[in-house]
Design an enzyme around this catalytic site. Structure first.
Site, PDB file in Angstrom:
ATOM      1  N   ASN A   1       0.771  -0.909   0.053  1.00 46.83           N
ATOM      2  CA  ASN A   1      -0.008  -0.501  -0.304  1.00 46.83           C
ATOM      3  C   ASN A   1       1.176   1.363   0.310  1.00 46.83           C
ATOM      4  O   ASN A   1       1.324   1.463   1.051  1.00 46.83           O
ATOM      5  CB  ASN A   1      -0.592  -0.199   1.184  1.00 46.83           C
ATOM      6  CG  ASN A   1      -2.082   1.047   1.156  1.00 46.83           C
ATOM      7  OD1 ASN A   1      -1.645   2.201   0.707  1.00 46.83           O
ATOM      8  ND2 ASN A   1      -3.142   1.395   1.091  1.00 46.83           N
TER       9      ASN A   1
ATOM     10  N   GLU B   1      -3.948   1.950  -3.090  1.00 43.30           N
ATOM     11  CA  GLU B   1      -3.706   3.936  -2.614  1.00 43.30           C
ATOM     12  C   GLU B   1      -2.386   4.218  -3.711  1.00 43.30           C
ATOM     13  O   GLU B   1      -1.852   5.389  -2.934  1.00 43.30           O
ATOM     14  CB  GLU B   1      -3.538   3.630  -1.259  1.00 43.30           C
ATOM     15  CG  GLU B   1      -5.097   3.066  -0.659  1.00 43.30           C
ATOM     16  CD  GLU B   1      -5.077   3.755   0.666  1.00 43.30           C
ATOM     17  OE1 GLU B   1      -5.410   5.397   0.687  1.00 43.30           O
ATOM     18  OE2 GLU B   1      -4.549   3.489   1.652  1.00 43.30           O
TER      19      GLU B   1
ATOM     20  N   TYR C   1      -7.590  -4.088  -2.359  1.00 40.83           N
ATOM     21  CA  TYR C   1      -7.394  -2.299  -1.439  1.00 40.83           C
ATOM     22  C   TYR C   1      -9.251  -2.804  -0.351  1.00 40.83           C
ATOM     23  O   TYR C   1      -9.836  -2.187  -1.137  1.00 40.83           O
ATOM     24  CB  TYR C   1      -7.009  -1.633  -1.781  1.00 40.83           C
ATOM     25  CG  TYR C   1      -7.027   0.204  -0.877  1.00 40.83           C
ATOM     26  CD1 TYR C   1      -7.049  -0.156   0.326  1.00 40.83           C
ATOM     27  CD2 TYR C   1      -7.994   0.964  -1.410  1.00 40.83           C
ATOM     28  CE1 TYR C   1      -6.672   0.606   1.468  1.00 40.83           C
ATOM     29  CE2 TYR C   1      -7.498   2.162   0.017  1.00 40.83           C
ATOM     30  CZ  TYR C   1      -7.464   1.862   1.008  1.00 40.83           C
ATOM     31  OH  TYR C   1      -7.462   2.768   2.255  1.00 40.83           O
TER      32      TYR C   1
ATOM     33  N   ASP D   1      -3.903  -4.349   1.098  1.00 43.56           N
ATOM     34  CA  ASP D   1      -4.442  -4.366   2.618  1.00 43.56           C
ATOM     35  C   ASP D   1      -5.628  -4.836   2.822  1.00 43.56           C
ATOM     36  O   ASP D   1      -6.966  -4.390   2.241  1.00 43.56           O
ATOM     37  CB  ASP D   1      -4.208  -2.984   1.970  1.00 43.56           C
ATOM     38  CG  ASP D   1      -4.674  -1.853   3.467  1.00 43.56           C
ATOM     39  OD1 ASP D   1      -5.210  -2.690   4.214  1.00 43.56           O
ATOM     40  OD2 ASP D   1      -4.815  -1.124   3.344  1.00 43.56           O
TER      41      ASP D   1
ATOM     42  N   ASP E   1       3.388   4.413   4.972  1.00 38.48           N
ATOM     43  CA  ASP E   1       2.272   3.699   6.269  1.00 38.48           C
ATOM     44  C   ASP E   1       2.577   2.233   6.476  1.00 38.48           C
ATOM     45  O   ASP E   1       2.629   1.910   7.685  1.00 38.48           O
ATOM     46  CB  ASP E   1       0.765   4.757   6.897  1.00 38.48           C
ATOM     47  CG  ASP E   1      -0.277   5.288   5.767  1.00 38.48           C
ATOM     48  OD1 ASP E   1       0.443   4.242   4.777  1.00 38.48           O
ATOM     49  OD2 ASP E   1      -1.286   5.449   6.377  1.00 38.48           O
ATOM     50  N   HIS E   2       2.611   2.199   5.470  1.00 38.07           N
ATOM     51  CA  HIS E   2       2.278   0.235   5.034  1.00 38.07           C
ATOM     52  C   HIS E   2       4.214   0.361   4.391  1.00 38.07           C
ATOM     53  O   HIS E   2       4.358   1.100   3.819  1.00 38.07           O
ATOM     54  CB  HIS E   2       1.552  -0.007   3.866  1.00 38.07           C
ATOM     55  CG  HIS E   2       0.105   0.394   4.686  1.00 38.07           C
ATOM     56  ND1 HIS E   2      -1.010  -0.538   5.106  1.00 38.07           N
ATOM     57  CD2 HIS E   2      -0.395   1.218   4.598  1.00 38.07           C
ATOM     58  CE1 HIS E   2      -2.004  -0.423   5.354  1.00 38.07           C
ATOM     59  NE2 HIS E   2      -2.190   0.706   4.989  1.00 38.07           N
TER      60      HIS E   2
END
Length: 277
Positions: free
Chosen positions: A7, A34, A115, A158, A256-257
């Site tokens: 992601n 994303e 996602y 994700d 953030d992933h």
DNA sequence: ATGCCTGTAACGTACAGA
């Protein structure tokens, strides 16, 4: 063949980081989530210059999924047949389909970049949507497995579900939250019931794949394990090794992933890292 | 340092994320 899911939380914001990573780590196929852009906004140039072909599904600044590969991509499919929509229904009463699923076949291996909806709150319509989305995908997966049991198949992405309490730093922090609720976990484990398994967990029992940007979550190692590679039996038997690329959360401008990676090796192929097998 | 949130649309502030 080395396959990863990541992601990326906007491909335009960190295309250099992403391309640097897949070149450095010799990723053959990258499933992204994303990407947060439309087709005409995607930074194709950096990927093609590095030798990757890209297919994507992106409608607007939300969601968006893609597959980049340095091996040929075949039979590209956008959305799965049972995928529900979300939001204001059109004149026919159908909610719009979001850009959350794309598939391609690479050297005989069927790969879905997914996602899963977040759910937002337990009493939010998005939560109902999330459960229906997962149930629809499980139903279609059962069909694909019945139709082509010998074709290696993996659902990568994700998942926005925390399967086990130890997949977060402190389960008590998640009381009343999405991601950990029994219906979400049931919807996740339904994929095991139809024959898929998490091919990374046996090789890497511990570790997170996501840390919130807020509240020093990464320096404190307060993360969540929510990015998974769920493989069919034919896929699982090809898996040779796995990596959760925790270092990719460090430095300037990270997602953030972090990437979750598997190496596939075919029986009789003794090369360490065959690019074509 | 791995450090107190980030990206997009649109140009101030709202929405989404997990």
């Amino acid at each position: 063949m080395r396959i990863a899911t990541w992601n990326v939380n906007s491909i335009r914001a960190r295309v250099e980081r992403v391309v640097d990573y897949i070149v450095r780590e010799e990723i053959d196929v990258l499933c992204m989530q994303e990407i947060k852009c439309r087709d005409n906004q995607f930074p194709y140039e950096q990927f093609t210059a590095a030798g990757y072909e890209v297919v994507l599904h992106g409608l607007n600044q939300w969601n968006g999924v893609a597959i980049a590969s340095r091996l040929p991509l075949e039979d590209v499919q956008i959305t799965f047949p049972s995928q529900p929509g979300f939001g204001e229904p059109d004149a026919d009463g159908n909610a719009p389909l979001e850009a959350r699923a794309i598939a391609a076949t690479v050297d005989g291996v069927r790969l879905w970049s997914l996602y899963v909806p977040n759910g937002r709150e337990l009493d939010h319509p998005h939560y109902v949507y999330k459960l229906e989305w997962l149930r629809g995908l499980a139903r279609d997966t059962a069909g694909w497995l019945a139709e082509s049991p010998d074709m290696p198949l993996a659902l990568l992405g994700d998942w926005n579900v925390v399967p086990y309490d130890h997949d977060v730093w402190d389960i008590r922090e998640f009381a009343g939250s999405t991601h950990v609720s029994p219906p979400e976990r049931e919807a996740f484990f339904a994929f095991e019931a139809v024959g898929l398994k998490d091919v990374v967990r046996p090789l890497i029992p511990e570790g997170y794949t996501y840390w919130d940007y807020k509240q020093l979550r990464f320096p404190r190692n307060e993360g969540m394990r929510i990015d998974f590679i769920m493989g069919s039996p034919a896929f699982a038997e090809l898996v040779d090794s796995a990596v959760i690329a925790r270092d990719e959360r460090k430095g300037d401008g990270p997602s953030d992933h972090v990437p979750v990676v598997v190496d596939l090796v075919r029986e009789g192929d003794e090369d360490d890292r065959p690019m074509i097998w």
